[in-house]
Scaffold this active site. Sequence first.
Site, PDB file in Angstrom:
ATOM      1  N   GLY A  15      61.169  21.500   8.718  1.00 17.50           N
ATOM      2  CA  GLY A  15      61.672  21.619  10.094  1.00 17.50           C
ATOM      3  C   GLY A  15      61.787  20.258  10.764  1.00 17.50           C
ATOM      4  N   ARG A  76      65.528  22.708   3.659  1.00 16.35           N
ATOM      5  CA  ARG A  76      64.489  23.261   2.800  1.00 16.35           C
ATOM      6  C   ARG A  76      65.156  23.497   1.453  1.00 16.35           C
ATOM      7  NH1 ARG A  76      62.742  25.764   7.910  1.00 16.35           N
ATOM      8  NH2 ARG A  76      60.790  24.732   8.461  1.00 16.35           N
ATOM      9  N   ASP A 107      53.317  19.692   5.288  1.00 18.87           N
ATOM     10  CA  ASP A 107      52.544  19.883   4.053  1.00 18.87           C
ATOM     11  C   ASP A 107      53.428  20.213   2.851  1.00 18.87           C
ATOM     12  OD1 ASP A 107      50.039  19.323   4.966  1.00 18.87           O
ATOM     13  OD2 ASP A 107      49.470  21.401   5.338  1.00 18.87           O
ATOM     14  N   THR A 129      55.987  17.220  12.078  1.00 22.74           N
ATOM     15  CA  THR A 129      56.123  18.652  12.361  1.00 22.74           C
ATOM     16  C   THR A 129      55.633  18.926  13.775  1.00 22.74           C
ATOM     17  OG1 THR A 129      55.278  20.873  11.885  1.00 22.74           O
ATOM     18  CG2 THR A 129      53.887  19.070  11.178  1.00 22.74           C
ATOM     19  N   ASP A 131      54.235  21.502  14.590  1.00 22.59           N
ATOM     20  CA  ASP A 131      53.148  22.494  14.530  1.00 22.59           C
ATOM     21  C   ASP A 131      51.735  21.903  14.617  1.00 22.59           C
ATOM     22  OD1 ASP A 131      55.190  24.343  14.121  1.00 22.59           O
ATOM     23  OD2 ASP A 131      54.952  24.360  11.946  1.00 22.59           O
ATOM     24  N   ASP A 133      49.934  21.136  12.262  1.00 25.03           N
ATOM     25  CA  ASP A 133      49.121  21.892  11.304  1.00 25.03           C
ATOM     26  C   ASP A 133      48.825  21.094  10.039  1.00 25.03           C
ATOM     27  OD1 ASP A 133      51.697  21.892  10.356  1.00 25.03           O
ATOM     28  OD2 ASP A 133      51.722  24.000   9.765  1.00 25.03           O
ATOM     29  N   ARG A 175      54.325  28.317  13.369  1.00 26.69           N
ATOM     30  CA  ARG A 175      54.210  28.966  12.056  1.00 26.69           C
ATOM     31  C   ARG A 175      52.914  29.772  12.042  1.00 26.69           C
ATOM     32  NH1 ARG A 175      56.497  26.541   6.564  1.00 26.69           N
ATOM     33  NH2 ARG A 175      57.360  25.033   7.979  1.00 26.69           N
TER      34      ARG A 175
HETATM   35  P1  ADP Z   1      57.120  21.458   5.757  1.00 25.67           P
HETATM   36  O1  ADP Z   1      57.336  20.202   5.005  1.00 25.67           O
HETATM   37  O2  ADP Z   1      57.451  21.320   7.204  1.00 25.67           O
HETATM   38  O3  ADP Z   1      55.770  22.077   5.490  1.00 25.67           O
HETATM   39  P2  ADP Z   1      58.340  23.447   3.989  1.00 25.67           P
HETATM   40  O4  ADP Z   1      57.044  24.109   3.639  1.00 25.67           O
HETATM   41  O5  ADP Z   1      59.522  24.306   4.254  1.00 25.67           O
HETATM   42  O6  ADP Z   1      58.228  22.519   5.278  1.00 25.67           O
HETATM   43  O7  ADP Z   1      58.654  22.445   2.802  1.00 25.67           O
HETATM   44  C1  ADP Z   1      59.794  21.596   2.866  1.00 25.67           C
HETATM   45  C2  ADP Z   1      60.327  21.386   1.479  1.00 25.67           C
HETATM   46  O8  ADP Z   1      59.362  20.702   0.673  1.00 25.67           O
HETATM   47  C3  ADP Z   1      60.645  22.646   0.685  1.00 25.67           C
HETATM   48  O9  ADP Z   1      61.883  23.223   1.033  1.00 25.67           O
HETATM   49  C4  ADP Z   1      60.674  22.107  -0.725  1.00 25.67           C
HETATM   50  O10 ADP Z   1      61.877  21.408  -0.986  1.00 25.67           O
HETATM   51  C5  ADP Z   1      59.532  21.086  -0.683  1.00 25.67           C
HETATM   52  N1  ADP Z   1      58.308  21.705  -1.186  1.00 25.67           N
HETATM   53  C6  ADP Z   1      57.510  22.590  -0.570  1.00 25.67           C
HETATM   54  N2  ADP Z   1      56.487  22.973  -1.348  1.00 25.67           N
HETATM   55  C7  ADP Z   1      56.638  22.310  -2.516  1.00 25.67           C
HETATM   56  C8  ADP Z   1      55.916  22.274  -3.749  1.00 25.67           C
HETATM   57  N3  ADP Z   1      54.822  23.000  -3.939  1.00 25.67           N
HETATM   58  N4  ADP Z   1      56.365  21.443  -4.727  1.00 25.67           N
HETATM   59  C9  ADP Z   1      57.469  20.702  -4.542  1.00 25.67           C
HETATM   60  N5  ADP Z   1      58.202  20.698  -3.425  1.00 25.67           N
HETATM   61  C10 ADP Z   1      57.802  21.484  -2.416  1.00 25.67           C
HETATM   62  O1  F6P Z   2      57.432  24.135  11.078  1.00 25.26           O
HETATM   63  C1  F6P Z   2      58.210  24.041  12.242  1.00 25.26           C
HETATM   64  C2  F6P Z   2      58.734  25.398  12.658  1.00 25.26           C
HETATM   65  O2  F6P Z   2      59.508  25.237  13.832  1.00 25.26           O
HETATM   66  C3  F6P Z   2      57.666  26.472  12.835  1.00 25.26           C
HETATM   67  O3  F6P Z   2      57.002  26.361  14.077  1.00 25.26           O
HETATM   68  C4  F6P Z   2      58.493  27.730  12.692  1.00 25.26           C
HETATM   69  O4  F6P Z   2      57.702  28.804  12.234  1.00 25.26           O
HETATM   70  C5  F6P Z   2      59.503  27.341  11.654  1.00 25.26           C
HETATM   71  O5  F6P Z   2      59.588  25.926  11.645  1.00 25.26           O
HETATM   72  C6  F6P Z   2      60.892  27.904  11.917  1.00 25.26           C
HETATM   73  O6  F6P Z   2      61.685  27.570  10.847  1.00 25.26           O
HETATM   74  P1  F6P Z   2      63.292  27.724  10.845  1.00 25.26           P
HETATM   75  O7  F6P Z   2      63.851  26.521  11.537  1.00 25.26           O
HETATM   76  O8  F6P Z   2      63.629  27.769   9.407  1.00 25.26           O
HETATM   77  O9  F6P Z   2      63.620  28.968  11.600  1.00 25.26           O
END
Ligand code: ADP
Ligand code: F6P
Length: 325
Positions: A15, A76, A107, A129, A131, A133, A175
């Site tokens: 995000g 993503r 994360d 982020t 969040d 978090d 989230r």
């Molecule tokens: P955030 O980075 O905000 O936590 P996401 O959890 O959607 O957001 O993760 C962002 C991107 O990071 C994912 O779409 C994917 O490309 C990559 N990613 C997430 N988890 C993994 C993982 N376990 N191994 C490799 N890449 C990952």
């Molecule tokens: O991680 C940031 C965030 O805005 C969260 O607060 C929310 O749950 C999520 O992303 C929303 O994701 P999307 O933009 O895919 O709807």
Amino acid sequence: MSNAVKTIGVLTSGGDAPGMNAAIRAVVRTSISNGLNVKGIRRGYAGLLEEDIVDMNNLAVSDIIQTGGTILYTARCQEFRKEEYQKKGAEICKKHGIDGVVVIGGDGSFNGASKLASFGINTIGVPGTIDLDIACTEYTIGFDTAINTAMEAIDKLRDTSESHERCSIVEVMGRTAGHIALWTGIASGAEYILTTEEFHGDIQRIISKVQDRRRLGKKNHIIVNAEGVGNSNEMAKLIELATGIETRATVLGHIQRGGNPTCKDRVYASAMGAKAVELLCEGKTNRVVGYHHGEFIDFDIQEALAMEKGLDPYLFHITKKLTTR
Ligand code: ADP
Ligand code: F6P
């Protein structure tokens, strides 16, 4: 000091968050001032796999520190969770001469960063982020702007709720984490703050509290609800049915992710972007930048991902007293 890397790539992933542009700008300008080349990898890991890679210079990041969003776009990318694509990503970096990568995200993005590191690309994560978090850091890029946006929205809702003598449920993002709800709830003087960490579905307690306040003469009621707790529209119906007080739900949604970053987000994001480049210049990899007790520090990514974070216990403690009216 001779630099351990020659060309740095920078990407934003997951995000978006206000302040990401300030971090990109800092990565680009710190790299260039250290004599390095710098390339922007657009649209996160998805763009890396598609080789959507552009050269960056000081001018490319001019006039962006004040803007929300990310000039590199974000995405993503489910494929990147698989080893074959992580390996491909590392090979693409090498093909483009990129030997260090700064990943700005949450994360999930750090998991991807760690995989790139395991395939020989020096990689540093920067926490981006709204969040808040991420356990290893007291600050994440965008949180400050998001809570100010939400707080201003709730102030506005308070006006109209008062005029109509209504109850208002405001759903904020986060989230599965309640940091945005806790901060905005305190800042806007909410009567109730519902977080995933602390609320376990006892809607009757909220109903009783709304009724008590109404008996005492309170004309409007604000309930801040963290997404993930439960459906705000359903809750509004239940409260209205039980109390007879008109109740409206407002889901703030993605407006919390946009807008001009606050001063704090601009400055801290700049510091974190610069720190990431310094770490790469020192030959470090598989690290994530954090902020703790007034200092910008770094952690091993795996150790950082294994840490756990709850709500600030003192802030949670005081809400019990402050939400009494
Ligand atoms: P955030 O980075 O905000 O936590 P996401 O959890 O959607 O957001 O993760 C962002 C991107 O990071 C994912 O779409 C994917 O490309 C990559 N990613 C997430 N988890 C993994 C993982 N376990 N191994 C490799 N890449 C990952
Ligand atoms: O991680 C940031 C965030 O805005 C969260 O607060 C929310 O749950 C999520 O992303 C929303 O994701 P999307 O933009 O895919 O709807």
